[in-house]
Write a protein that holds these residues in place. Structure first.
Motif, PDB file in Angstrom:
ATOM      1  N   TYR A  10      44.192   2.796  81.799  1.00 14.35           N
ATOM      2  CA  TYR A  10      44.559   4.120  82.309  1.00 14.35           C
ATOM      3  C   TYR A  10      45.897   4.467  81.658  1.00 14.35           C
ATOM      4  CZ  TYR A  10      45.664   7.841  85.711  1.00 14.35           C
ATOM      5  OH  TYR A  10      45.996   9.036  86.308  1.00 14.35           O
ATOM      6  N   SER A  13      51.911   9.112  80.639  1.00 13.55           N
ATOM      7  CA  SER A  13      53.372   9.070  80.595  1.00 13.55           C
ATOM      8  C   SER A  13      53.942   8.567  81.924  1.00 13.55           C
ATOM      9  CB  SER A  13      53.942  10.469  80.342  1.00 13.55           C
ATOM     10  OG  SER A  13      53.262  11.096  79.293  1.00 13.55           O
ATOM     11  N   PHE A  14      53.293   8.940  83.031  1.00 12.87           N
ATOM     12  CA  PHE A  14      53.713   8.499  84.372  1.00 12.87           C
ATOM     13  C   PHE A  14      55.222   8.694  84.559  1.00 12.87           C
ATOM     14  CE2 PHE A  14      49.970   5.998  83.124  1.00 12.87           C
ATOM     15  CZ  PHE A  14      49.092   6.391  84.115  1.00 12.87           C
ATOM     16  N   LYS A  45      55.450  14.147  74.785  1.00  9.80           N
ATOM     17  CA  LYS A  45      56.371  14.702  75.775  1.00  9.80           C
ATOM     18  C   LYS A  45      57.540  13.737  75.888  1.00  9.80           C
ATOM     19  CE  LYS A  45      52.452  15.617  78.855  1.00  9.80           C
ATOM     20  NZ  LYS A  45      51.954  15.179  80.154  1.00  9.80           N
ATOM     21  N   ARG A  91      40.889   8.898  82.260  1.00  4.51           N
ATOM     22  CA  ARG A  91      41.769  10.073  82.270  1.00  4.51           C
ATOM     23  C   ARG A  91      41.435  10.893  83.509  1.00  4.51           C
ATOM     24  NH1 ARG A  91      46.286  10.341  79.446  1.00  4.51           N
ATOM     25  NH2 ARG A  91      46.101  12.561  79.028  1.00  4.51           N
ATOM     26  N   GLY A  92      42.426  11.578  84.018  1.00  3.72           N
ATOM     27  CA  GLY A  92      42.214  12.410  85.189  1.00  3.72           C
ATOM     28  C   GLY A  92      42.061  13.867  84.772  1.00  3.72           C
ATOM     29  N   THR A 123      40.709  13.923  91.420  1.00  2.00           N
ATOM     30  CA  THR A 123      41.357  13.428  92.648  1.00  2.00           C
ATOM     31  C   THR A 123      40.831  14.171  93.867  1.00  2.00           C
ATOM     32  OG1 THR A 123      43.049  15.118  92.505  1.00  2.00           O
ATOM     33  CG2 THR A 123      43.610  12.974  91.602  1.00  2.00           C
ATOM     34  N   TYR A 127      45.535  16.502  96.093  1.00  3.08           N
ATOM     35  CA  TYR A 127      46.415  16.007  95.026  1.00  3.08           C
ATOM     36  C   TYR A 127      46.228  16.754  93.715  1.00  3.08           C
ATOM     37  CZ  TYR A 127      47.002  11.983  98.114  1.00  3.08           C
ATOM     38  OH  TYR A 127      47.275  11.182  99.173  1.00  3.08           O
ATOM     39  N   ILE A 130      49.213  18.384  91.755  1.00  4.06           N
ATOM     40  CA  ILE A 130      50.433  17.594  91.534  1.00  4.06           C
ATOM     41  C   ILE A 130      50.555  17.178  90.073  1.00  4.06           C
ATOM     42  CG2 ILE A 130      51.701  15.504  92.169  1.00  4.06           C
ATOM     43  CD1 ILE A 130      50.132  15.427  94.749  1.00  4.06           C
TER      44      ILE A 130
HETATM   45  P1  ADP Z   1      49.902  12.340  79.768  1.00  2.80           P
HETATM   46  O1  ADP Z   1      51.253  12.609  79.184  1.00  2.80           O
HETATM   47  O2  ADP Z   1      49.100  11.356  78.988  1.00  2.80           O
HETATM   48  O3  ADP Z   1      49.125  13.569  80.144  1.00  2.80           O
HETATM   49  P2  ADP Z   1      50.387  11.949  82.586  1.00  2.80           P
HETATM   50  O4  ADP Z   1      51.186  10.858  83.212  1.00  2.80           O
HETATM   51  O5  ADP Z   1      50.876  13.343  82.761  1.00  2.80           O
HETATM   52  O6  ADP Z   1      50.265  11.532  81.084  1.00  2.80           O
HETATM   53  O7  ADP Z   1      48.905  11.877  83.109  1.00  2.80           O
HETATM   54  C1  ADP Z   1      48.094  10.748  82.899  1.00  2.80           C
HETATM   55  C2  ADP Z   1      46.668  11.084  83.292  1.00  2.80           C
HETATM   56  O8  ADP Z   1      46.587  11.337  84.692  1.00  2.80           O
HETATM   57  C3  ADP Z   1      46.114  12.330  82.606  1.00  2.80           C
HETATM   58  O9  ADP Z   1      44.745  12.121  82.328  1.00  2.80           O
HETATM   59  C4  ADP Z   1      46.290  13.410  83.645  1.00  2.80           C
HETATM   60  O10 ADP Z   1      45.335  14.465  83.492  1.00  2.80           O
HETATM   61  C5  ADP Z   1      46.014  12.614  84.912  1.00  2.80           C
HETATM   62  N1  ADP Z   1      46.624  13.216  86.083  1.00  2.80           N
HETATM   63  C6  ADP Z   1      47.932  13.427  86.316  1.00  2.80           C
HETATM   64  N2  ADP Z   1      48.128  14.006  87.528  1.00  2.80           N
HETATM   65  C7  ADP Z   1      46.894  14.151  88.062  1.00  2.80           C
HETATM   66  C8  ADP Z   1      46.387  14.730  89.301  1.00  2.80           C
HETATM   67  N3  ADP Z   1      47.207  15.226  90.195  1.00  2.80           N
HETATM   68  N4  ADP Z   1      45.053  14.725  89.475  1.00  2.80           N
HETATM   69  C9  ADP Z   1      44.219  14.216  88.546  1.00  2.80           C
HETATM   70  N5  ADP Z   1      44.615  13.682  87.378  1.00  2.80           N
HETATM   71  C10 ADP Z   1      45.921  13.647  87.144  1.00  2.80           C
END
Ligand code: ADP
Length: 166
Positions: A10, A13-14, A45, A91-92, A123, A127, A130
């Motif tokens: 998974y 950037s978190f 980013k 990926r989310g 999610t 959520y 967010i």
């Molecule tokens: P990236 O810079 O790779 O987009 P993120 O930390 O922003 O890293 O997100 C990592 C993953 O988690 C991505 O696939 C993003 O779409 C998913 N994600 C982040 N926040 C949410 C959320 N609230 N619901 C669903 N997926 C999320």
């Protein structure tokens, strides 16, 4: 017959980890034998939180999952996945706006590493809106973000705000 362990990465950037990320992780942890949360050290980013802190904050938030590991990486996600023996990327997806970018990313990854598949998860609706960016912005204005991020992150952001680092 011995079955190959199903490992998923998974990546993200978190910056910082949110309850949206944890919700995705919880779902993934039930689908795969092992999930490795991989924090991208130097992504497109520019991250505000140093990578070691991002990793520590995730570790504190995922202690309850015994098949989840936290690591960081640099470079191509699929190269990292191959190195870890993972055949899946998680990926989310939040909204249609995520879709186009995620689709491109997954197909680019597919063209360089066809043996690795991307699995998209969503999610709980609460959520859905967010993002790490919104959390940083609200926290910077002194708003309570405890509904959006794990406790360890709330405390971390409060400490950093006091120091004026974020
Ligand atoms: P990236 O810079 O790779 O987009 P993120 O930390 O922003 O890293 O997100 C990592 C993953 O988690 C991505 O696939 C993003 O779409 C998913 N994600 C982040 N926040 C949410 C959320 N609230 N619901 C669903 N997926 C999320």
């Amino acid at each position: 017959m011995t079955r190959e362990e199903k490992i998923a990465i998974y990546p993200g950037s978190f910056d910082p980890v949110t309850k949206g990320h944890i919700d995705i992780l919880e779902r993934a942890s039930k689908m795969f034998d092992r999930v490795i949360i991989a924090v991208l050290k130097n992504g497109n980013k520019k991250a505000l939180i140093p990578v070691q802190d991002r990793v520590e904050l995730i570790k504190k938030s995922v202690e309850e999952f015994d098949n989840v590991e936290v690591d960081f990486f640099d470079g191509l996600t699929v190269e990292y996945a191959k190195m870890r023996g993972a055949k899946f990327l998680i990926r989310g997806l939040r909204a249609v706006s995520d879709f186009e970018y995620e689709m491109q990313l997954s197909q680019a990854n597919m063209s360089i590493a066809p043996e690795i598949g991307t699995v998209f998860l969503t999610t709980k609706p609460k959520y859905n809106f967010i993002s790490s960016g919104i959390v940083k912005e609200l926290s910077g204005f002194g708003q309570d973000v405890s509904k959006f991020v794990p406790n360890s992150v709330v405390e971390y952001l409060e400490r950093q705000n006091k120091k004026g680092t974020i």
